[in-house]
Motif scaffolding. Structure first.
Motif, PDB file in Angstrom:
ATOM      1  N   VAL A  22       0.693  -8.373  -3.427  1.00  0.00           N
ATOM      2  CA  VAL A  22      -0.618  -7.824  -3.763  1.00  0.00           C
ATOM      3  C   VAL A  22      -0.484  -6.313  -3.586  1.00  0.00           C
ATOM      4  CG1 VAL A  22      -3.056  -7.730  -3.141  1.00  0.00           C
ATOM      5  CG2 VAL A  22      -1.802  -9.901  -2.941  1.00  0.00           C
ATOM      6  N   ALA A  23      -0.671  -5.587  -4.682  1.00  0.00           N
ATOM      7  CA  ALA A  23      -0.475  -4.134  -4.643  1.00  0.00           C
ATOM      8  C   ALA A  23      -1.800  -3.406  -4.822  1.00  0.00           C
ATOM      9  CB  ALA A  23       0.490  -3.715  -5.746  1.00  0.00           C
ATOM     10  N   GLU A  24      -1.967  -2.345  -4.052  1.00  0.00           N
ATOM     11  CA  GLU A  24      -3.126  -1.482  -4.259  1.00  0.00           C
ATOM     12  C   GLU A  24      -2.922  -0.693  -5.541  1.00  0.00           C
ATOM     13  OE1 GLU A  24      -3.888   0.660  -0.609  1.00  0.00           O
ATOM     14  OE2 GLU A  24      -4.305  -1.217   0.441  1.00  0.00           O
ATOM     15  N   GLU A  25      -4.000  -0.302  -6.176  1.00  0.00           N
ATOM     16  CA  GLU A  25      -3.949   0.325  -7.494  1.00  0.00           C
ATOM     17  C   GLU A  25      -3.100   1.593  -7.547  1.00  0.00           C
ATOM     18  OE1 GLU A  25      -8.064   0.927  -8.384  1.00  0.00           O
ATOM     19  OE2 GLU A  25      -8.371   2.195  -6.611  1.00  0.00           O
ATOM     20  N   ASP A  26      -2.893   2.246  -6.421  1.00  0.00           N
ATOM     21  CA  ASP A  26      -2.069   3.455  -6.412  1.00  0.00           C
ATOM     22  C   ASP A  26      -0.669   3.212  -5.831  1.00  0.00           C
ATOM     23  OD1 ASP A  26      -2.902   3.098  -3.788  1.00  0.00           O
ATOM     24  OD2 ASP A  26      -3.273   5.235  -3.431  1.00  0.00           O
ATOM     25  N   GLU A  52       2.140  -1.274 -14.017  1.00  0.00           N
ATOM     26  CA  GLU A  52       3.383  -1.672 -14.673  1.00  0.00           C
ATOM     27  C   GLU A  52       4.039  -2.812 -13.890  1.00  0.00           C
ATOM     28  OE1 GLU A  52       7.667  -0.066 -16.375  1.00  0.00           O
ATOM     29  OE2 GLU A  52       6.365   1.349 -15.317  1.00  0.00           O
ATOM     30  N   ALA A  53       3.996  -2.732 -12.563  1.00  0.00           N
ATOM     31  CA  ALA A  53       4.545  -3.807 -11.731  1.00  0.00           C
ATOM     32  C   ALA A  53       3.835  -5.127 -12.032  1.00  0.00           C
ATOM     33  CB  ALA A  53       4.428  -3.448 -10.253  1.00  0.00           C
ATOM     34  N   LEU A  54       2.531  -5.075 -12.228  1.00  0.00           N
ATOM     35  CA  LEU A  54       1.762  -6.269 -12.583  1.00  0.00           C
ATOM     36  C   LEU A  54       2.213  -6.799 -13.938  1.00  0.00           C
ATOM     37  CD1 LEU A  54      -0.628  -8.177 -11.885  1.00  0.00           C
ATOM     38  CD2 LEU A  54      -2.093  -6.558 -13.127  1.00  0.00           C
ATOM     39  N   SER A  55       2.388  -5.917 -14.895  1.00  0.00           N
ATOM     40  CA  SER A  55       2.762  -6.353 -16.243  1.00  0.00           C
ATOM     41  C   SER A  55       4.160  -6.959 -16.286  1.00  0.00           C
ATOM     42  CB  SER A  55       2.647  -5.200 -17.247  1.00  0.00           C
ATOM     43  OG  SER A  55       3.696  -4.276 -17.087  1.00  0.00           O
ATOM     44  N   MET A  56       5.038  -6.549 -15.387  1.00  0.00           N
ATOM     45  CA  MET A  56       6.398  -7.095 -15.380  1.00  0.00           C
ATOM     46  C   MET A  56       6.566  -8.259 -14.407  1.00  0.00           C
ATOM     47  SD  MET A  56       8.804  -4.312 -13.312  1.00  0.00           S
ATOM     48  CE  MET A  56       8.719  -3.039 -14.523  1.00  0.00           C
ATOM     49  N   GLY A  62      -6.889   0.329  -0.402  1.00  0.00           N
ATOM     50  CA  GLY A  62      -7.383  -0.122   0.891  1.00  0.00           C
ATOM     51  C   GLY A  62      -7.704  -1.609   0.969  1.00  0.00           C
ATOM     52  N   LYS A  63      -7.446  -2.373  -0.103  1.00  0.00           N
ATOM     53  CA  LYS A  63      -7.832  -3.787  -0.133  1.00  0.00           C
ATOM     54  C   LYS A  63      -6.656  -4.764  -0.202  1.00  0.00           C
ATOM     55  CE  LYS A  63     -12.303  -3.145  -0.194  1.00  0.00           C
ATOM     56  NZ  LYS A  63     -13.153  -3.629   0.867  1.00  0.00           N
ATOM     57  N   ALA A  64      -5.421  -4.293  -0.174  1.00  0.00           N
ATOM     58  CA  ALA A  64      -4.264  -5.190  -0.322  1.00  0.00           C
ATOM     59  C   ALA A  64      -4.165  -6.195   0.819  1.00  0.00           C
ATOM     60  CB  ALA A  64      -2.967  -4.394  -0.443  1.00  0.00           C
ATOM     61  N   LEU A  65      -4.303  -5.731   2.042  1.00  0.00           N
ATOM     62  CA  LEU A  65      -4.188  -6.643   3.178  1.00  0.00           C
ATOM     63  C   LEU A  65      -5.304  -7.680   3.161  1.00  0.00           C
ATOM     64  CD1 LEU A  65      -2.686  -7.514   5.698  1.00  0.00           C
ATOM     65  CD2 LEU A  65      -4.010  -5.818   6.985  1.00  0.00           C
ATOM     66  N   GLU A  66      -6.501  -7.246   2.823  1.00  0.00           N
ATOM     67  CA  GLU A  66      -7.641  -8.168   2.749  1.00  0.00           C
ATOM     68  C   GLU A  66      -7.386  -9.261   1.700  1.00  0.00           C
ATOM     69  OE1 GLU A  66     -12.208  -7.886   1.144  1.00  0.00           O
ATOM     70  OE2 GLU A  66     -11.474  -6.207   2.351  1.00  0.00           O
ATOM     71  N   SER A 122       0.866  -1.167   0.000  1.00  0.00           N
ATOM     72  CA  SER A 122       0.000   0.000   0.000  1.00  0.00           C
ATOM     73  C   SER A 122       0.906   1.221   0.000  1.00  0.00           C
ATOM     74  CB  SER A 122      -0.873  -0.023   1.259  1.00  0.00           C
ATOM     75  OG  SER A 122      -1.635   1.140   1.347  1.00  0.00           O
ATOM     76  N   GLY A 123       0.691   2.137  -0.925  1.00  0.00           N
ATOM     77  CA  GLY A 123       1.539   3.328  -0.988  1.00  0.00           C
ATOM     78  C   GLY A 123       2.851   3.027  -1.687  1.00  0.00           C
ATOM     79  N   TYR A 124       3.946   3.504  -1.115  1.00  0.00           N
ATOM     80  CA  TYR A 124       5.255   3.393  -1.745  1.00  0.00           C
ATOM     81  C   TYR A 124       6.050   2.219  -1.175  1.00  0.00           C
ATOM     82  CZ  TYR A 124       4.672   7.863  -4.048  1.00  0.00           C
ATOM     83  OH  TYR A 124       4.229   8.869  -4.854  1.00  0.00           O
TER      84      TYR A 124
END
Length: 169
Positions: free
Chosen positions: A30-34, A79-83, A93-97, A12-14
């Protein structure tokens, strides 16, 4: 450092510099969209010293790792997902879940099998001296699982469990 159980990281975040290196300890991220990944420490002459140069290139490939390491540029969640750096991107707010859901799924699987296969992946990525060495390790590491968990699992499958896409345990 060798971790012997699956690790799912919620980002979440940086996740930059040491935070990026910490996320690389995970088997999945698992990364949050931002979320943003990067080697921002590049700007200040601070090297990666916690496995970043080793794990990052094993996960995303040498070219992409060098792009991140040499330029220090920010990498978005998409981009992280694509690589292959992120395994899943979820709403803010949903990464931990989501990471918890994955962990709950993994603990339902036969543990000896999941941990032996995980171990064989890491051996192949970081220790195998050749393809044949990696294949031999996989076989030797997994053959005992057949007796302990595999036969019972094959019987469940032969009895109909898992057929037609029904994988409920």
């Amino acid at each position: 450092m060798r971790i012997v159980k699956p690790v799912i990281c919620a980002v979440s975040g940086y996740a930059v510099a040491g935070g990026l290196e910490l996320s690389l300890l995970g088997d999945m991220r698992v990364a949050e969209e931002d979320a943003v990944f990067g080697v921002f420490s590049r700007r200040f002459g601070v090297p990666l010293i916690d496995g970043g140069t080793v794990r990052l290139q094993a996960i995303v490939g040498l070219g992409r790792a060098l792009d991140m390491i040499l330029t220090g540029r920010p990498v978005s969640a998409q981009e992280a997902l694509s690589m292959g750096l992120a395994n899943r991107v979820v709403p803010k707010g949903k990464a931990l879940e989501e990471a918890t859901k994955i962990a709950e799924q993994l603990v339902k699987f036969p543990q000896l099998c999941i941990n032996r296969d995980r171990d064989s992946c890491y051996y192949a990525a970081f220790e195998a001296k050749s393809l044949e060495d990696g294949l031999r390790y996989e076989f030797d590491n997994g053959i005992g699982v057949v007796k302990e968990e595999g036969i019972a699992g094959a019987k469940r499958y032969a009895g109909g469990q898992g057929r037609s896409g029904n994988f409920k345990l």
